[in-house]
Design a protein around this motif. Structure first.
Motif, PDB file in Angstrom:
ATOM      1  N   ALA A  61       6.945   0.107   6.175  1.00  0.00           N
ATOM      2  CA  ALA A  61       8.001   1.033   5.849  1.00  0.00           C
ATOM      3  C   ALA A  61       7.837   2.870   5.137  1.00  0.00           C
ATOM      4  O   ALA A  61       7.917   3.254   5.254  1.00  0.00           O
ATOM      5  CB  ALA A  61       7.542   0.125   4.589  1.00  0.00           C
ATOM      6  N   ARG A  62       6.216   2.682   5.627  1.00  0.00           N
ATOM      7  CA  ARG A  62       5.901   3.868   5.389  1.00  0.00           C
ATOM      8  C   ARG A  62       5.786   4.382   6.294  1.00  0.00           C
ATOM      9  O   ARG A  62       6.201   5.674   6.258  1.00  0.00           O
ATOM     10  CB  ARG A  62       4.063   3.507   5.807  1.00  0.00           C
ATOM     11  CG  ARG A  62       3.137   5.162   5.336  1.00  0.00           C
ATOM     12  CD  ARG A  62       1.590   4.627   4.813  1.00  0.00           C
ATOM     13  NE  ARG A  62       1.257   3.873   6.803  1.00  0.00           N
ATOM     14  CZ  ARG A  62      -0.048   3.476   6.767  1.00  0.00           C
ATOM     15  NH1 ARG A  62      -0.701   3.678   6.065  1.00  0.00           N
ATOM     16  NH2 ARG A  62      -0.160   3.231   7.847  1.00  0.00           N
TER      17      ARG A  62
ATOM     18  N   LEU B  64      -8.242   3.395   4.350  1.00  0.00           N
ATOM     19  CA  LEU B  64      -7.319   3.476   5.017  1.00  0.00           C
ATOM     20  C   LEU B  64      -6.881   3.582   5.704  1.00  0.00           C
ATOM     21  O   LEU B  64      -7.653   4.683   6.278  1.00  0.00           O
ATOM     22  CB  LEU B  64      -6.334   3.983   3.109  1.00  0.00           C
ATOM     23  CG  LEU B  64      -6.427   4.486   1.680  1.00  0.00           C
ATOM     24  CD1 LEU B  64      -5.590   5.078   1.517  1.00  0.00           C
ATOM     25  CD2 LEU B  64      -5.584   2.428   1.653  1.00  0.00           C
ATOM     26  N   GLN B  65      -6.016   2.837   6.463  1.00  0.00           N
ATOM     27  CA  GLN B  65      -6.001   2.962   8.234  1.00  0.00           C
ATOM     28  C   GLN B  65      -4.860   4.106   7.867  1.00  0.00           C
ATOM     29  O   GLN B  65      -3.216   4.265   7.667  1.00  0.00           O
ATOM     30  CB  GLN B  65      -5.571   1.604   8.722  1.00  0.00           C
ATOM     31  CG  GLN B  65      -6.948   1.237   8.293  1.00  0.00           C
ATOM     32  CD  GLN B  65      -6.842  -0.599   8.982  1.00  0.00           C
ATOM     33  OE1 GLN B  65      -5.409  -1.084   9.550  1.00  0.00           O
ATOM     34  NE2 GLN B  65      -7.713  -1.301   9.008  1.00  0.00           N
TER      35      GLN B  65
ATOM     36  N   GLN C 168       1.043  -0.722  -2.320  1.00  0.00           N
ATOM     37  CA  GLN C 168       0.819  -1.832  -2.012  1.00  0.00           C
ATOM     38  C   GLN C 168      -0.166  -1.629  -0.822  1.00  0.00           C
ATOM     39  O   GLN C 168      -1.057  -2.953  -0.285  1.00  0.00           O
ATOM     40  CB  GLN C 168       1.955  -2.487  -1.123  1.00  0.00           C
ATOM     41  CG  GLN C 168       2.576  -2.168  -2.164  1.00  0.00           C
ATOM     42  CD  GLN C 168       2.802  -3.794  -3.352  1.00  0.00           C
ATOM     43  OE1 GLN C 168       1.888  -4.523  -2.924  1.00  0.00           O
ATOM     44  NE2 GLN C 168       2.921  -3.809  -4.652  1.00  0.00           N
ATOM     45  N   LEU C 169      -0.247  -0.902  -0.065  1.00  0.00           N
ATOM     46  CA  LEU C 169      -1.264  -1.257   1.152  1.00  0.00           C
ATOM     47  C   LEU C 169      -2.834  -0.686   0.570  1.00  0.00           C
ATOM     48  O   LEU C 169      -3.988  -1.180   1.407  1.00  0.00           O
ATOM     49  CB  LEU C 169      -1.137   0.426   2.957  1.00  0.00           C
ATOM     50  CG  LEU C 169       0.323  -0.248   3.519  1.00  0.00           C
ATOM     51  CD1 LEU C 169       0.271   1.247   4.349  1.00  0.00           C
ATOM     52  CD2 LEU C 169      -0.544  -1.344   4.277  1.00  0.00           C
ATOM     53  N   TYR C 170      -2.675   0.540  -0.299  1.00  0.00           N
ATOM     54  CA  TYR C 170      -4.174   0.026  -0.234  1.00  0.00           C
ATOM     55  C   TYR C 170      -5.012  -1.160  -1.307  1.00  0.00           C
ATOM     56  O   TYR C 170      -6.054  -1.499  -0.966  1.00  0.00           O
ATOM     57  CB  TYR C 170      -4.235   1.181  -1.329  1.00  0.00           C
ATOM     58  CG  TYR C 170      -5.459   1.622  -2.531  1.00  0.00           C
ATOM     59  CD1 TYR C 170      -6.594   2.118  -2.602  1.00  0.00           C
ATOM     60  CD2 TYR C 170      -5.252   0.236  -4.521  1.00  0.00           C
ATOM     61  CE1 TYR C 170      -7.298   1.661  -2.994  1.00  0.00           C
ATOM     62  CE2 TYR C 170      -6.580   1.214  -5.027  1.00  0.00           C
ATOM     63  CZ  TYR C 170      -7.641   1.855  -4.372  1.00  0.00           C
ATOM     64  OH  TYR C 170      -8.511   1.820  -5.404  1.00  0.00           O
TER      65      TYR C 170
END
Length: 181
Positions: free
Chosen positions: A154-155, A180-181, A167-169
């Motif tokens: 999505a990103r 963060l990747q 949400q990734l965080y």
């Protein structure tokens, strides 16, 4: 002056070739769309799309419009039933998968919502909101690696969409990752 007469003649000639049924369908669709877009006239949208469906009962398009109008008017059970019929009739229409996924997610039915969004991302792989929703569902089910992958997709599709970043965080934090990747 001659050009405008030609355009008017062309429009009239095209209109004359339409069958009365087709003209009625377009009229009902246009009215339904106008009512659909106004939050105070959603019941009228349902009625217009229902009439269009009655004129063309085998049309997935008419049934889809009717089902979506029912959902928007708060008639969830009826809308879900119509969208399921559309899925059986034409499983390649992405609107049904997305909207049923949203309904099931709101109802807390993670299993059915997940199935809807999995099909949606197969049909429209470059739609970031579907990947995001699928990620949320995977996260709810404890499928963190799959959730992370969906948030990353999505990103990548739309870097300006804030929700996947958030949400990734959270996923990285839960996994004990500091960066963060």
């Amino acid at each position: 002056m001659r050009q405008s007469l030609l355009i008017v003649c062309l429009a009239l000639c095209v209109a004359q070739n339409n069958s009365p049924n087709e003209e009625a369908l377009w009229h009902l669709r246009n009215l339904g769309k106008a009512f659909y877009e106004n939050p105070t006239t959603q019941t009228e949208a349902v009625e217009q799309f229902k009439k269009a469906l009655a004129l063309n009962p085998e049309s997935a398009r008419e049934r889809l419009n009717y089902g979506l109008a029912l959902l928007r008017a708060g008639k969830t059970n009826e809308g879900v039933a119509e969208l399921k019929k559309v899925q059986e009739q034409d499983p390649k229409l992405p609107h049904t998968w997305f909207n049923l996924g949203i309904v099931y997610r709101k109802d807390g039915d993670v299993q059915n919502a997940t199935r809807q969004f999995e099909e949606m991302v197969k049909l429209v792989p470059d739609e970031p909101v579907s990947h995001y929703n699928l990620g949320v569902l995977y996260k709810q089910a404890g499928r963190m690696e799959e959730a992370q992958k969906q948030f990353e997709i999505a990103r990548e599709i739309n870097a300006n969409l804030a929700a996947p970043h958030f949400q990734l965080y959270n996923v990285y934090r839960l996994q004990g990752k500091r960066e963060l990747q």
